[in-house]
Motif scaffolding. Structure first.
Motif, PDB file in Angstrom:
ATOM      1  N   MET A 139       0.830  -1.204   0.000  1.00 54.35           N
ATOM      2  CA  MET A 139       0.000   0.000   0.000  1.00 54.35           C
ATOM      3  C   MET A 139       0.863   1.251   0.000  1.00 54.35           C
ATOM      4  SD  MET A 139      -2.817  -1.272   2.774  1.00 54.35           S
ATOM      5  CE  MET A 139      -3.194   0.372   3.341  1.00 54.35           C
ATOM      6  N   MET A 140       1.884   1.270   0.873  1.00 51.66           N
ATOM      7  CA  MET A 140       2.735   2.448   0.973  1.00 51.66           C
ATOM      8  C   MET A 140       3.548   2.661  -0.306  1.00 51.66           C
ATOM      9  SD  MET A 140       1.943   3.886   3.764  1.00 51.66           S
ATOM     10  CE  MET A 140       0.303   3.385   3.204  1.00 51.66           C
ATOM     11  N   GLU A 141       3.982   1.567  -0.923  1.00 51.62           N
ATOM     12  CA  GLU A 141       4.674   1.680  -2.214  1.00 51.62           C
ATOM     13  C   GLU A 141       3.736   2.246  -3.276  1.00 51.62           C
ATOM     14  OE1 GLU A 141       6.140  -2.139  -3.337  1.00 51.62           O
ATOM     15  OE2 GLU A 141       7.428  -2.355  -1.571  1.00 51.62           O
ATOM     16  N   GLY A 142       2.456   1.967  -3.112  1.00 56.47           N
ATOM     17  CA  GLY A 142       1.474   2.359  -4.120  1.00 56.47           C
ATOM     18  C   GLY A 142       1.050   3.804  -4.053  1.00 56.47           C
ATOM     19  N   ILE A 143       1.485   4.535  -3.010  1.00 54.97           N
ATOM     20  CA  ILE A 143       1.114   5.951  -2.890  1.00 54.97           C
ATOM     21  C   ILE A 143       2.372   6.804  -2.779  1.00 54.97           C
ATOM     22  CG2 ILE A 143      -0.579   7.473  -1.825  1.00 54.97           C
ATOM     23  CD1 ILE A 143      -1.464   5.221  -0.071  1.00 54.97           C
ATOM     24  N   PRO A 144       3.198   6.846  -3.805  1.00 56.82           N
ATOM     25  CA  PRO A 144       4.423   7.646  -3.711  1.00 56.82           C
ATOM     26  C   PRO A 144       4.146   9.142  -3.644  1.00 56.82           C
ATOM     27  CG  PRO A 144       4.128   6.815  -5.948  1.00 56.82           C
ATOM     28  CD  PRO A 144       3.090   6.144  -5.094  1.00 56.82           C
ATOM     29  N   ASP A 145       3.013   9.575  -4.190  1.00 56.42           N
ATOM     30  CA  ASP A 145       2.666  10.997  -4.209  1.00 56.42           C
ATOM     31  C   ASP A 145       1.147  11.117  -4.085  1.00 56.42           C
ATOM     32  OD1 ASP A 145       2.149  13.646  -4.689  1.00 56.42           O
ATOM     33  OD2 ASP A 145       3.374  13.789  -6.497  1.00 56.42           O
ATOM     34  N   PRO A 146       0.636  11.572  -2.925  1.00 56.84           N
ATOM     35  CA  PRO A 146      -0.820  11.639  -2.730  1.00 56.84           C
ATOM     36  C   PRO A 146      -1.530  12.621  -3.644  1.00 56.84           C
ATOM     37  CG  PRO A 146       0.345  12.690  -0.908  1.00 56.84           C
ATOM     38  CD  PRO A 146       1.377  11.998  -1.736  1.00 56.84           C
ATOM     39  N   THR A 147      -0.771  13.487  -4.331  1.00 56.20           N
ATOM     40  CA  THR A 147      -1.411  14.412  -5.269  1.00 56.20           C
ATOM     41  C   THR A 147      -1.640  13.777  -6.636  1.00 56.20           C
ATOM     42  OG1 THR A 147       0.663  15.346  -6.109  1.00 56.20           O
ATOM     43  CG2 THR A 147      -0.272  16.336  -4.120  1.00 56.20           C
ATOM     44  N   LYS A 148      -1.151  12.533  -6.803  1.00 57.93           N
ATOM     45  CA  LYS A 148      -1.347  11.815  -8.053  1.00 57.93           C
ATOM     46  C   LYS A 148      -2.091  10.516  -7.790  1.00 57.93           C
ATOM     47  CE  LYS A 148       2.936  13.653 -10.050  1.00 57.93           C
ATOM     48  NZ  LYS A 148       4.272  13.309 -10.616  1.00 57.93           N
ATOM     49  N   GLN A 149      -2.665   9.964  -8.832  1.00 60.59           N
ATOM     50  CA  GLN A 149      -3.327   8.673  -8.686  1.00 60.59           C
ATOM     51  C   GLN A 149      -2.305   7.616  -8.249  1.00 60.59           C
ATOM     52  OE1 GLN A 149      -6.619   7.572  -9.127  1.00 60.59           O
ATOM     53  NE2 GLN A 149      -7.224   9.717  -9.184  1.00 60.59           N
ATOM     54  N   PRO A 150      -2.672   6.698  -7.337  1.00 59.92           N
ATOM     55  CA  PRO A 150      -1.744   5.654  -6.899  1.00 59.92           C
ATOM     56  C   PRO A 150      -1.259   4.796  -8.067  1.00 59.92           C
ATOM     57  CG  PRO A 150      -3.617   5.787  -5.425  1.00 59.92           C
ATOM     58  CD  PRO A 150      -3.938   6.648  -6.609  1.00 59.92           C
TER      59      PRO A 150
END
Length: 302
Positions: A139-150
């Motif tokens: 999950m954490m790898e999948g959200i490198p930038d919360p301003t962009k889509q995972p």
């Protein structure tokens, strides 16, 4: 377009130290579950790992055999509208009770035919404790930038969303459903599955509408004929921190119907509502929105 989501299974806390280890459980009887691709449905239910969170909420991992389970309203209350329900769980689990069966029963009680989609998942370790750590890391790898889509993806979930839409429309008469009023509602990863189904469907074949419940709010390119969207999220969501509603702004820019609900509190994974917060209104507000759009108006015979 990336398919993604990052939700702890069920209503699990969004901190690794607090990640609850569920109790393994026998697979429940999924009354009425239909193999999504008929005789060509891939996979095996024997691969699935079922568990219970907080003593009662069923979750499942390692789904390779997708199904669709109808939950139909009393014919005297049926509106003719239908909603495919897509539970969340980071594309590595499905919160079948909290975001699936409970939601479907609540919709059916309000005269809306519901269909719980058990879509295919990314593989995880069989052991529950190991799986919890694995899911959190992914999950954490999948959200490198919360301003962009995972970036965590699962194209099979989108394929299953499209297949569910096709199945409900093809069997609309049997289930008392108007094929022109078949939509979706998804939670977290299920929200992303609903969104990707909207984007992947051919023009004229998209869901009639969709509920996007605590999905990522980052901007996307919106088709000119995008399905009407009901967008709801808690403003204290720890996985998708509040940054406004860029995705809804895209719908507005495309001149497509959209409604936004930003709840002051509720965290992530509130399902039908976290007690003592206004998230408990989410289903009533979704249904009121459907009614406003005309999706709950029964057709009269000519």
């Amino acid at each position: 377009m990336a398919t993604a989501c990052v939700a702890a299974a069920g209503s699990a806390a969004a901190q690794p130290a607090d990640y609850p280890v569920p109790a393994p459980a026998s697979a429940p009887v999924e009354t009425g579950a239909i193999p999504l691709y008929g005789a060509k449905t891939p996979g095996s239910a024997a691969n699935e790992n079922w568990a219970k969170y907080f003593g009662g909420d069923y979750t499942v991992r390692n789904v390779t055999r997708p199904t669709l389970t109808p939950v139909l309203p009393d014919p005297t209350k049926a509106t003719g509208a239908a909603v495919i329900v897509a539970p969340g769980g980071a594309f590595m689990a499905l919160s079948m009770s909290h975001e699936g069966w409970d939601v479907a029963r609540a919709l059916a009680d309000r005269g809306i035919a519901a269909f719980v989609l058990k879509y295919r998942l990314l593989p995880t370790p069989k052991d529950e404790a190991e799986a919890g750590k694995y899911v959190w890391a992914k999950m954490m790898e999948g959200i490198p930038d919360p301003t962009k889509q995972p970036v965590l993806t699962n194209p099979q979930a989108t394929e299953d969303g499209l297949a569910a839409l096709k199945m409900v429309r093809e069997h609309a008469a049997k289930w008392g459903v108007d094929p022109a009023r078949v939509g979706m509602i998804g939670f977290s990863a299920g929200a992303m599955t609903s969104l990707q189904t909207v984007l992947a469907a051919k023009s004229g074949e998209r869901p009639a509408f969709f509920g996007y419940i605590y999905g990522p709010q980052a901007k996307i390119d919106v088709p000119a004929d995008a399905s009407p969207m009901f967008d709801a999220i808690a403003l204290d969501d720890p996985l998708f921190p509040s940054m406004g509603f860029p995705i809804a702004q895209g719908w507005l820019a495309a001149k497509r119907p959209v409604e936004i609900h930003g709840y002051q509190q509720g965290s992530h994974g509130f399902g039908l509502g976290k007690p003592n917060t206004t998230t408990t209104l989410v289903l009533d507000e979704f249904i009121a929105w459907l009614s406003m759009q005309g999706f709950l108006t029964r057709k009269t015979a000519p």
